[in-house]
Design a protein around this motif. Structure first.
Motif, mmCIF file in Angstrom:
data_model
loop_
_atom_site.group_PDB
_atom_site.id
_atom_site.type_symbol
_atom_site.label_atom_id
_atom_site.label_comp_id
_atom_site.label_asym_id
_atom_site.label_seq_id
_atom_site.Cartn_x
_atom_site.Cartn_y
_atom_site.Cartn_z
ATOM 1 N N ARG A 146 1.503 7.007 -6.577
ATOM 2 C CA ARG A 146 0.470 8.011 -6.860
ATOM 3 C C ARG A 146 0.979 9.424 -6.578
ATOM 4 N NH1 ARG A 146 -3.023 4.019 -4.518
ATOM 5 N NH2 ARG A 146 -2.906 5.035 -2.492
ATOM 6 N N TYR A 147 1.683 9.575 -5.445
ATOM 7 C CA TYR A 147 2.225 10.903 -5.121
ATOM 8 C C TYR A 147 3.320 11.331 -6.094
ATOM 9 C CZ TYR A 147 -0.374 11.479 -0.774
ATOM 10 O OH TYR A 147 -1.366 11.646 0.148
ATOM 11 N N THR A 172 0.912 4.122 -2.821
ATOM 12 C CA THR A 172 0.712 5.522 -2.442
ATOM 13 C C THR A 172 1.871 6.395 -2.930
ATOM 14 O OG1 THR A 172 -0.516 4.826 -0.464
ATOM 15 C CG2 THR A 172 0.323 7.093 -0.506
ATOM 16 N N GLU A 201 0.821 -1.199 0.000
ATOM 17 C CA GLU A 201 0.000 0.000 0.000
ATOM 18 C C GLU A 201 0.862 1.259 0.000
ATOM 19 O OE1 GLU A 201 -3.309 2.403 -0.074
ATOM 20 O OE2 GLU A 201 -3.148 0.232 -0.390
#
Length: 323
Positions: A214-215, A211, A207
């Motif tokens: 995505r950032y 994340t 996860e």
């Protein structure tokens, strides 16, 4: 299961009785058809039979409901201590029964001396262990084994060091075997727990990676936008090493238009400390218009002065910027 009827002082209202165990209701539950039973009686019945114990309709445990007003009335009844046969004559409200049971002097308690199976009233245990227990320690064997002698051993004069040591060794072996068995169980539980934690850690790491990706994508998009915005702002400000020229340009209106659009103005007076963007700049030049002729205006040129006669002559002077 409910409470025995003979434990209560006086007559008990028939509505307080369970229809299954015929005792005073304990944690009453009601069925959709209105029958009331002890929770400990009706739950197993409904799980197994799938119906009301009176067999009037089919139902599930989810349809059972607590009867709080009835429970409140029952908790106010006077009840005798469960240790009344052991000598306790205390009568308390049912709602205080558990509190009394924890501190009742007549509660059954075992002697704590090894080898004694006596069960006494709680208030008598200490005196029994100190004064009358046959298994109470009375000293150390002085014949060589060094084991503890009990009152029973001394009284019978039957202590044998060899037999005592064998018995002591057997007890230690049994205790060791028990500890090893418990250790294996703990190791098995720890192994399962470790696998579970590793699985959770792997999921969290995955996860975090998603994340982070995505950032990173968002960061790249915002960086590209900032770079584009920076280039757009730089086009309006003179850069180091640029050559600035000023010239006069006469434009004649064509069908009421000078052939170009402008952008800019004067900065806010409340922001005097910040960088200024004061000025009027050419933002668009119409094709084939008065400003599109050779040597005419260019996009990003700054208008410095106009001739004051907007109706006939248009803008007069401009400042050209060429790197």
């Amino acid at each position: 299961m409910g409470f025995e009827l003979d434990r209560f002082s006086g007559e008990v209202d028939p509505d307080f009785k369970c229809n299954l165990c015929n005792k005073v209701l304990e944690d009453p539950l009601t069925t959709p058809c209105g029958h009331v039973f002890c929770a400990g009686c009706v739950l197993p019945w409904v799980v197994q039979q799938g119906s009301c114990p009176v067999k009037c309709q089919r139902m599930s445990t989810k349809e059972l409901n607590h009867v709080l007003p009835l429970k409140s009335l029952i908790l106010k009844l006077d009840i005798k201590c469960a240790n009344r046969e052991r000598g306790c004559e205390k009568v308390v409200k049912l709602q205080h029964l558990a509190e009394h049971a924890e501190m009742c002097d007549y509660s059954p308690a075992k002697c704590r001396h090894k080898g004694c199976a006596e069960v006494l009233n709680l208030r008598d245990v200490d005196a029994h262990m100190r004064e009358s227990c046959e298994a109470r320690p009375v000293g150390i064997c002085e014949q060589g084994c060094g084991l503890v002698l009990t009152h029973r051993d001394r009284k019978a004069g039957s202590h044998c060091c060899l037999q005592a040591l064998k018995a002591h060794n057997g007890a230690l072996q049994a205790k060791l075997a028990g500890l090893e068995k418990e250790l294996k169980k703990e190791a098995l539980r720890a192994g399962k727990r470790e696998k579970s934690l590793l699985s959770q850690l792997s999921a969290v790491q995955l996860e975090l990676q998603m994340t982070a990706l995505r950032y990173q994508k968002k960061f790249t998009e915002y960086s590209a936008r900032l770079d584009s915005l920076g280039r757009s702002l730089a086009a309006f400000a003179p850069s180091k090493g640029e050559e600035t020229k000023t010239l006069t340009l006469i434009l004649h209106r064509d069908s009421g238009s000078l052939g170009f659009n402008i952008i800019g103005g004067r900065p806010c007076m409340d922001n005097q400390d910040g960088p200024t963007s004061e000025g009027i700049f050419v933002s668009k030049i119409a094709d084939s218009g008065p400003a599109a002729k050779e040597g005419g205006l260019q996009i990003h040129d700054q208008i410095i002065e106009e001739n004051g006669d907007m109706s006939s002559r248009g803008w007069k002077r401009r400042q050209l910027k060429h790197a």
